[in-house]
Scaffold this motif. Sequence first.
Motif, PDB file in Angstrom:
ATOM      1  N   THR A  98       0.838  -1.196   0.000  1.00  0.00           N
ATOM      2  CA  THR A  98       0.000   0.000   0.000  1.00  0.00           C
ATOM      3  C   THR A  98       0.870   1.242   0.000  1.00  0.00           C
ATOM      4  O   THR A  98       1.909   1.298   0.666  1.00  0.00           O
ATOM      5  CB  THR A  98      -0.920   0.044   1.244  1.00  0.00           C
ATOM      6  OG1 THR A  98      -0.106   0.157   2.415  1.00  0.00           O
ATOM      7  CG2 THR A  98      -1.778  -1.208   1.332  1.00  0.00           C
ATOM      8  N   LEU A  99       0.431   2.238  -0.747  1.00  0.00           N
ATOM      9  CA  LEU A  99       1.171   3.488  -0.808  1.00  0.00           C
ATOM     10  C   LEU A  99       1.033   4.272   0.492  1.00  0.00           C
ATOM     11  O   LEU A  99       1.871   5.113   0.809  1.00  0.00           O
ATOM     12  CB  LEU A  99       0.689   4.323  -1.991  1.00  0.00           C
ATOM     13  CG  LEU A  99       0.871   3.665  -3.368  1.00  0.00           C
ATOM     14  CD1 LEU A  99       0.397   4.605  -4.467  1.00  0.00           C
ATOM     15  CD2 LEU A  99       2.307   3.254  -3.606  1.00  0.00           C
ATOM     16  N   ALA A 100      -0.008   3.980   1.273  1.00  0.00           N
ATOM     17  CA  ALA A 100      -0.223   4.698   2.535  1.00  0.00           C
ATOM     18  C   ALA A 100       0.949   4.493   3.490  1.00  0.00           C
ATOM     19  O   ALA A 100       1.369   5.445   4.170  1.00  0.00           O
ATOM     20  CB  ALA A 100      -1.524   4.242   3.179  1.00  0.00           C
ATOM     21  N   MET A 101       1.493   3.292   3.580  1.00  0.00           N
ATOM     22  CA  MET A 101       2.618   3.040   4.483  1.00  0.00           C
ATOM     23  C   MET A 101       3.866   3.771   3.998  1.00  0.00           C
ATOM     24  O   MET A 101       4.617   4.331   4.798  1.00  0.00           O
ATOM     25  CB  MET A 101       2.893   1.537   4.591  1.00  0.00           C
ATOM     26  CG  MET A 101       3.926   1.186   5.632  1.00  0.00           C
ATOM     27  SD  MET A 101       3.571   1.788   7.300  1.00  0.00           S
ATOM     28  CE  MET A 101       2.172   0.791   7.747  1.00  0.00           C
ATOM     29  N   ILE A 102       4.075   3.805   2.705  1.00  0.00           N
ATOM     30  CA  ILE A 102       5.221   4.541   2.163  1.00  0.00           C
ATOM     31  C   ILE A 102       5.053   6.028   2.466  1.00  0.00           C
ATOM     32  O   ILE A 102       6.008   6.696   2.866  1.00  0.00           O
ATOM     33  CB  ILE A 102       5.362   4.305   0.646  1.00  0.00           C
ATOM     34  CG1 ILE A 102       5.606   2.824   0.380  1.00  0.00           C
ATOM     35  CG2 ILE A 102       6.494   5.148   0.068  1.00  0.00           C
ATOM     36  CD1 ILE A 102       5.448   2.424  -1.069  1.00  0.00           C
ATOM     37  N   ASP A 103       3.853   6.546   2.290  1.00  0.00           N
ATOM     38  CA  ASP A 103       3.582   7.953   2.618  1.00  0.00           C
ATOM     39  C   ASP A 103       3.888   8.232   4.084  1.00  0.00           C
ATOM     40  O   ASP A 103       4.468   9.263   4.418  1.00  0.00           O
ATOM     41  CB  ASP A 103       2.131   8.324   2.318  1.00  0.00           C
ATOM     42  CG  ASP A 103       1.863   8.510   0.837  1.00  0.00           C
ATOM     43  OD1 ASP A 103       2.821   8.764   0.083  1.00  0.00           O
ATOM     44  OD2 ASP A 103       0.698   8.410   0.432  1.00  0.00           O
ATOM     45  N   LEU A 104       3.500   7.323   4.959  1.00  0.00           N
ATOM     46  CA  LEU A 104       3.764   7.495   6.385  1.00  0.00           C
ATOM     47  C   LEU A 104       5.269   7.566   6.645  1.00  0.00           C
ATOM     48  O   LEU A 104       5.742   8.421   7.393  1.00  0.00           O
ATOM     49  CB  LEU A 104       3.137   6.343   7.176  1.00  0.00           C
ATOM     50  CG  LEU A 104       3.393   6.353   8.679  1.00  0.00           C
ATOM     51  CD1 LEU A 104       2.705   7.554   9.321  1.00  0.00           C
ATOM     52  CD2 LEU A 104       2.899   5.059   9.309  1.00  0.00           C
ATOM     53  N   TYR A 105       6.025   6.674   6.021  1.00  0.00           N
ATOM     54  CA  TYR A 105       7.471   6.635   6.215  1.00  0.00           C
ATOM     55  C   TYR A 105       8.168   7.875   5.662  1.00  0.00           C
ATOM     56  O   TYR A 105       9.172   8.315   6.189  1.00  0.00           O
ATOM     57  CB  TYR A 105       8.072   5.411   5.522  1.00  0.00           C
ATOM     58  CG  TYR A 105       7.870   4.107   6.224  1.00  0.00           C
ATOM     59  CD1 TYR A 105       7.271   4.013   7.472  1.00  0.00           C
ATOM     60  CD2 TYR A 105       8.290   2.937   5.625  1.00  0.00           C
ATOM     61  CE1 TYR A 105       7.096   2.800   8.092  1.00  0.00           C
ATOM     62  CE2 TYR A 105       8.123   1.705   6.245  1.00  0.00           C
ATOM     63  CZ  TYR A 105       7.526   1.653   7.476  1.00  0.00           C
ATOM     64  OH  TYR A 105       7.372   0.439   8.081  1.00  0.00           O
ATOM     65  N   THR A 106       7.666   8.401   4.558  1.00  0.00           N
ATOM     66  CA  THR A 106       8.410   9.433   3.819  1.00  0.00           C
ATOM     67  C   THR A 106       7.799  10.825   3.917  1.00  0.00           C
ATOM     68  O   THR A 106       8.286  11.746   3.270  1.00  0.00           O
ATOM     69  CB  THR A 106       8.531   9.036   2.340  1.00  0.00           C
ATOM     70  OG1 THR A 106       7.225   8.943   1.770  1.00  0.00           O
ATOM     71  CG2 THR A 106       9.264   7.713   2.184  1.00  0.00           C
ATOM     72  N   ARG A 107       6.754  10.993   4.707  1.00  0.00           N
ATOM     73  CA  ARG A 107       6.040  12.267   4.768  1.00  0.00           C
ATOM     74  C   ARG A 107       6.966  13.452   5.037  1.00  0.00           C
ATOM     75  O   ARG A 107       6.913  14.465   4.346  1.00  0.00           O
ATOM     76  CB  ARG A 107       4.953  12.202   5.836  1.00  0.00           C
ATOM     77  CG  ARG A 107       4.056  13.419   5.874  1.00  0.00           C
ATOM     78  CD  ARG A 107       2.886  13.214   6.818  1.00  0.00           C
ATOM     79  NE  ARG A 107       2.034  12.153   6.297  1.00  0.00           N
ATOM     80  CZ  ARG A 107       1.477  11.198   7.036  1.00  0.00           C
ATOM     81  NH1 ARG A 107       1.662  11.173   8.330  1.00  0.00           N
ATOM     82  NH2 ARG A 107       0.721  10.278   6.481  1.00  0.00           N
ATOM     83  N   LYS A 108       7.828  13.355   6.040  1.00  0.00           N
ATOM     84  CA  LYS A 108       8.710  14.472   6.384  1.00  0.00           C
ATOM     85  C   LYS A 108       9.711  14.747   5.273  1.00  0.00           C
ATOM     86  O   LYS A 108       9.987  15.893   4.945  1.00  0.00           O
ATOM     87  CB  LYS A 108       9.435  14.198   7.696  1.00  0.00           C
ATOM     88  CG  LYS A 108       8.521  14.282   8.895  1.00  0.00           C
ATOM     89  CD  LYS A 108       9.270  14.035  10.172  1.00  0.00           C
ATOM     90  CE  LYS A 108       8.315  14.076  11.349  1.00  0.00           C
ATOM     91  NZ  LYS A 108       8.976  13.776  12.610  1.00  0.00           N
ATOM     92  N   THR A 109      10.242  13.680   4.693  1.00  0.00           N
ATOM     93  CA  THR A 109      11.196  13.848   3.597  1.00  0.00           C
ATOM     94  C   THR A 109      10.519  14.500   2.404  1.00  0.00           C
ATOM     95  O   THR A 109      11.072  15.423   1.796  1.00  0.00           O
ATOM     96  CB  THR A 109      11.774  12.484   3.184  1.00  0.00           C
ATOM     97  OG1 THR A 109      12.418  11.909   4.312  1.00  0.00           O
ATOM     98  CG2 THR A 109      12.755  12.621   2.051  1.00  0.00           C
ATOM     99  N   ASP A 110       9.321  14.024   2.058  1.00  0.00           N
ATOM    100  CA  ASP A 110       8.593  14.599   0.927  1.00  0.00           C
ATOM    101  C   ASP A 110       8.281  16.065   1.177  1.00  0.00           C
ATOM    102  O   ASP A 110       8.420  16.894   0.282  1.00  0.00           O
ATOM    103  CB  ASP A 110       7.286  13.831   0.681  1.00  0.00           C
ATOM    104  CG  ASP A 110       7.526  12.444   0.107  1.00  0.00           C
ATOM    105  OD1 ASP A 110       8.623  12.197  -0.429  1.00  0.00           O
ATOM    106  OD2 ASP A 110       6.610  11.610   0.206  1.00  0.00           O
ATOM    107  N   GLN A 111       7.863  16.400   2.403  1.00  0.00           N
ATOM    108  CA  GLN A 111       7.537  17.792   2.717  1.00  0.00           C
ATOM    109  C   GLN A 111       8.761  18.666   2.533  1.00  0.00           C
ATOM    110  O   GLN A 111       8.693  19.721   1.914  1.00  0.00           O
ATOM    111  CB  GLN A 111       6.996  17.898   4.154  1.00  0.00           C
ATOM    112  CG  GLN A 111       6.556  19.304   4.548  1.00  0.00           C
ATOM    113  CD  GLN A 111       7.696  20.187   5.019  1.00  0.00           C
ATOM    114  OE1 GLN A 111       8.600  19.750   5.709  1.00  0.00           O
ATOM    115  NE2 GLN A 111       7.646  21.444   4.617  1.00  0.00           N
TER     116      GLN A 111
END
Length: 136
Positions: A98-111
């Motif tokens: 699921t992309l949701a778990m990747i989003d959770l892991y990378t949220r700060k980096t992406d921001q």
Amino acid sequence: QQKTGEDLVVPCHRDLRAELDAWRGDDVASLDSRPVLTNESGHPWEPTALSHAIANALQRAGMPGGLNVHGLRKLAAVRLAEAGCSTKEIGAITGHQTLAMIDLYTRKTDQRRLAEAAIGRLENAGNRGNKVRRLK
């Protein structure tokens, strides 16, 4: 992928390839047939062996509890995000379904990455003759 039983193909990073080539030496054919992680008897590690080895090494090093092999998967996701990979590219490496778990892991980096890109665009817009108004 241990949970799903799906095959996961992950290309070898060039730095890891160089280390593996140095490790195997002249035995060119052995890398594909010889396990990298083995026990004292030379047999391949069981799936849980890496978790146990990391826990033991962390304890010997006096590191705080709660660190585990799962953190390496999260670190991989973060490093891939820092390199500009999409969530689908990250999932192809980490095996997340699921992309949701990747989003959770990378949220700060992406921001951070997106904010830096936005400021870069704003700065470039200023270089094209657009004036930024100064606040008093």
